[in-house]
Structures are given as structure tokens and as C-alpha cells.
Design an enzyme around this catalytic site. Structure first.
Site, PDB file in Angstrom:
ATOM      1  N   LYS A  51      14.265 -14.893  25.822  1.00 30.30           N
ATOM      2  CA  LYS A  51      14.069 -15.880  24.757  1.00 30.30           C
ATOM      3  C   LYS A  51      13.741 -15.171  23.442  1.00 30.30           C
ATOM      4  O   LYS A  51      14.258 -15.530  22.382  1.00 30.30           O
ATOM      5  CB  LYS A  51      12.952 -16.863  25.142  1.00 30.30           C
ATOM      6  CG  LYS A  51      13.390 -17.824  26.239  1.00 30.30           C
ATOM      7  CD  LYS A  51      12.250 -18.621  26.867  1.00 30.30           C
ATOM      8  CE  LYS A  51      12.789 -19.389  28.079  1.00 30.30           C
ATOM      9  NZ  LYS A  51      11.757 -20.140  28.810  1.00 30.30           N
ATOM     10  N   GLN A  73       5.546 -20.686  28.934  1.00 26.63           N
ATOM     11  CA  GLN A  73       6.404 -20.376  30.079  1.00 26.63           C
ATOM     12  C   GLN A  73       5.756 -20.883  31.378  1.00 26.63           C
ATOM     13  O   GLN A  73       4.581 -20.633  31.638  1.00 26.63           O
ATOM     14  CB  GLN A  73       6.648 -18.854  30.136  1.00 26.63           C
ATOM     15  CG  GLN A  73       7.640 -18.418  31.192  1.00 26.63           C
ATOM     16  CD  GLN A  73       9.056 -18.945  30.945  1.00 26.63           C
ATOM     17  OE1 GLN A  73       9.483 -19.124  29.812  1.00 26.63           O
ATOM     18  NE2 GLN A  73       9.776 -19.211  32.024  1.00 26.63           N
ATOM     19  N   ASP A 128      10.818 -27.331  24.428  1.00 26.83           N
ATOM     20  CA  ASP A 128      11.289 -27.454  25.816  1.00 26.83           C
ATOM     21  C   ASP A 128      11.723 -28.892  26.127  1.00 26.83           C
ATOM     22  O   ASP A 128      12.411 -29.131  27.118  1.00 26.83           O
ATOM     23  CB  ASP A 128      10.150 -27.107  26.789  1.00 26.83           C
ATOM     24  CG  ASP A 128      10.211 -25.674  27.285  1.00 26.83           C
ATOM     25  OD1 ASP A 128      11.325 -25.173  27.493  1.00 26.83           O
ATOM     26  OD2 ASP A 128       9.133 -25.076  27.466  1.00 26.83           O
TER      27      ASP A 128
HETATM   28  N1  GUN Z   1      10.146 -21.845  33.598  1.00 28.71           N
HETATM   29  C1  GUN Z   1      11.394 -21.949  34.135  1.00 28.71           C
HETATM   30  N2  GUN Z   1      12.222 -22.609  33.288  1.00 28.71           N
HETATM   31  C2  GUN Z   1      11.490 -22.926  32.201  1.00 28.71           C
HETATM   32  C3  GUN Z   1      11.794 -23.597  30.988  1.00 28.71           C
HETATM   33  O1  GUN Z   1      12.906 -24.065  30.738  1.00 28.71           O
HETATM   34  N3  GUN Z   1      10.765 -23.703  30.098  1.00 28.71           N
HETATM   35  C4  GUN Z   1       9.520 -23.220  30.345  1.00 28.71           C
HETATM   36  N4  GUN Z   1       8.581 -23.403  29.418  1.00 28.71           N
HETATM   37  N5  GUN Z   1       9.214 -22.595  31.466  1.00 28.71           N
HETATM   38  C5  GUN Z   1      10.189 -22.443  32.382  1.00 28.71           C
END
Ligand code: GUN
Length: 285
Positions: A53, A97, A120
Site C-alpha cells: 500500500k 490494517q 477502506d
Molecule cells: N486486512 C486484509 N484485507 C484488508 C483490507 O482491505 N483493509 C484492511 N484495513 N485490512 C485488511
């Protein structure tokens, strides 16, 4: 006849390049896009996701702020950081996350992020907005599937009026996916672990979206001739190899179009996160 492969890697690259160009124009107006990424603990998979990211931010020209907190961080400490970031004018998006260590309640954390910075798309306000067709952030993976359908196969896949079957009802994929397909005027069925005659239900689909998280559970017996098949699953098989929910080799002989794993839906998730960050920086001005 073998299906057309929908190349998520290539489509995600196009989206990132579009954002890169738009971001350069924003910068000329003195506007910078900033994403704050919070990682609690040292889960190796989460570390990889967070790194990717941050790399995408760098590529497009966003600023990313990184908060790597120890695994014993208390919920109170995390909520305090979120509150600070909610109040910072120079931060547009906040991403915590998941999964979080057991002393921290994920729902409490999601609820604490300002809906205006919830890139998100997990906050109940944004989920609700999606359900009633209002503007808001949409969960990145299902938003990515819509882009694959619209941009894949030279834009020739029609969604309106089509029978769409989604297998899986998670809050992050299945449920928002159903709302998005409804918004595109598909006729939507959501199948799940208690669905009777799953094969028959799936065989109705013109567009079949598998989001169960079980390697190879969708076989040729679930797919109608000529259907478009989107595989959201990311699993590892017995040999440790990455694979989807769909038996790719046999289903590609029946489907008209199919996404591979890896290289299908996966890369789209980050591209749509980047898109949400851009929206966060521009939507509320
Ligand atoms: N953990 C696995 N996929 C995601 C996601 O799309 N966003 C976040 N914040 N954590 C994750």
C-alpha cells in the site's frame, strides 16, 4: 472455446496511472493526498500488505504516513492515535490494517475512524450510504470487481439485467458486492454456506462471483456455458501455491471470461484503495 482472461494486473496499472496523472494536477493546485497507515504487531502477511500500500502511494505521488505499533498496544492507545489523525487536516485517509491483536476490538476501531477518512469503506456510515445509493467510500475489493467487469473484455460485458450470483456473504466482499451489482441493475442472488443446491443456483449466473475463501470450491459443474467468472478467493493449496476459489483450468473451458489468481481481483484492491484516497482528498473540499 477457452475463456478470455480478464487481466487485473494490467487494469489496476491503468487505474494507478490515471490517478498518478490526476494527482500531479492536484499538486499544481497545492493539494496533496495523504494516507495514514497503521499496523499493530508483526503479522508477516499484514507487513507485506502494508508495504504494498505504501509502495502504491509512492508510485502515484501520495504522501504516506506510517505508524508501526507494538503488538501489545492497548485499544485506548490506538483510539487516541485515530482521534489525532481524524483531527489532522493534512491527513485525508486512515487505514488500520486488519487483523488486530486480540486485546483490540476491530468493530470499535472501525467505528472510531471518521467516515470521511474511512478509505477502506468499512465504517457503518459508508456501508449504509452504499445500501441507499448515497455517496461514500466503497469497500475496495468489490469496487475493484466492478472495474474489472466494466474495463475487462474491451468494455463488452453488460451488467444491467444480467443474473449475478455471488457466493459468500462477508461484510467486506459479499454484502457490498451485492449492493454494487444491484446498483448496476443486475438481478442479484447471494449464496452462502447454508444455500441448498449450490451448483444449480450458481448455474443460473451470467456473472458468477466467488468470494468464499475455499480453494477450488467452484468447479465446472457450477458454471453455465458462456458465464463471466470472477474469482475473489486468495488461498494456498497443499503445495503452498496461491490459488482462487475457482478451479481455473476446467472453468476456463466453459466460461466466456474469467479472472486468474494471482493477477485478477488481487491487484485491483490496492488500486481502488488508491482511488478512495484520491476521493478523500477531493470530495470534501
Ligand atoms: N486486512 C486484509 N484485507 C484488508 C483490507 O482491505 N483493509 C484492511 N484495513 N485490512 C485488511
Amino acid at each position: 472455446m477457452s475463456a478470455q482472461i480478464i487481466d487485473g494486473k494490467a487494469i489496476s496499472q491503468i487505474i494507478k496511472d490515471e490517478l498518478k496523472e490526476k494527482t500531479a494536477r492536484l499538486k499544481e493546485q497545492g493539494i496533496e493526498v495523504t494516507l495514514a497507515v497503521i499496523l499493530v504487531g508483526e503479522d508477516p502477511a499484514s507487513q507485506v500488505y502494508v508495504r504494498n500500500k505504501k509502495k502504491a502511494c509512492e508510485y502515484i505521488g501520495y504522501r504516506s504516513l506510517s505508524y508501526e505499533l507494538p503488538k501489545e498496544t492497548s485499544q485506548e492507545e490506538l483510539l487516541k492515535l485515530i482521534d489525532e489523525l481524524n483531527n489532522r487536516e493534512d491527513v485525508n485517509g486512515i487505514l488500520v490494517q486488519m487483523p488486530l491483536p486480540s486485546q483490540i476490538d476491530e468493530k470499535t476501531v472501525i467505528d472510531a475512524i471518521s467516515p470521511k477518512k474511512d478509505v477502506d469503506g468499512f465504517h457503518p456510515m459508508n456501508v449504509g450510504a452504499l445500501c441507499i445509493g448515497e455517496k461514500g467510500f466503497v469497500s475496495c475489493t468489490p469496487a475493484g470487481v466492478i472495474q474489472l467487469l466494466k474495463r475487462g473484455c474491451d468494455g463488452k460485458i453488460d451488467i444491467a439485467g444480467k443474473e449475478c450470483v455471488i457466493v459468500g456473504r462477508s461484510n467486506i466482499v459479499g454484502k457490498p458486492m451485492s449492493m454494487l451489482m444491484l446498483r448496476e441493475n443486475a438481478t442479484v442472488t447471494v449464496a452462502h454456506s447454508k444455500t441448498k443446491n449450490l451448483e444449480e443456483v450458481c448455474k443460473r449466473a451470467d456473472i458468477l462471483i466467488a468470494a468464499v475463501g475455499k480453494a477450488g470450491m467452484i468447479t465446472k459443474d457450477h458454471v453455465k456455458e458462456g458465464a463471466v467468472v470472477i474469482d475473489v478467493g486468495i488461498n494456498r493449496n497443499e503445495d503452498g501455491k496461491l490459488c482462487g476459489d475457482v478451479c481455473f483450468d476446467e472453468v476456463k473451458e466453459i466460461a466466456s471470461a474469467i479472472t486468474p489468481v494471482p493477477g485478477g481481483v488481487g491487484p485491483m484492491t490496492i488500486a481502488m484503495l488508491m482511488n478512495n484516497c484520491y476521493e478523500a482528498a477531493t470530495m470534501f473540499r
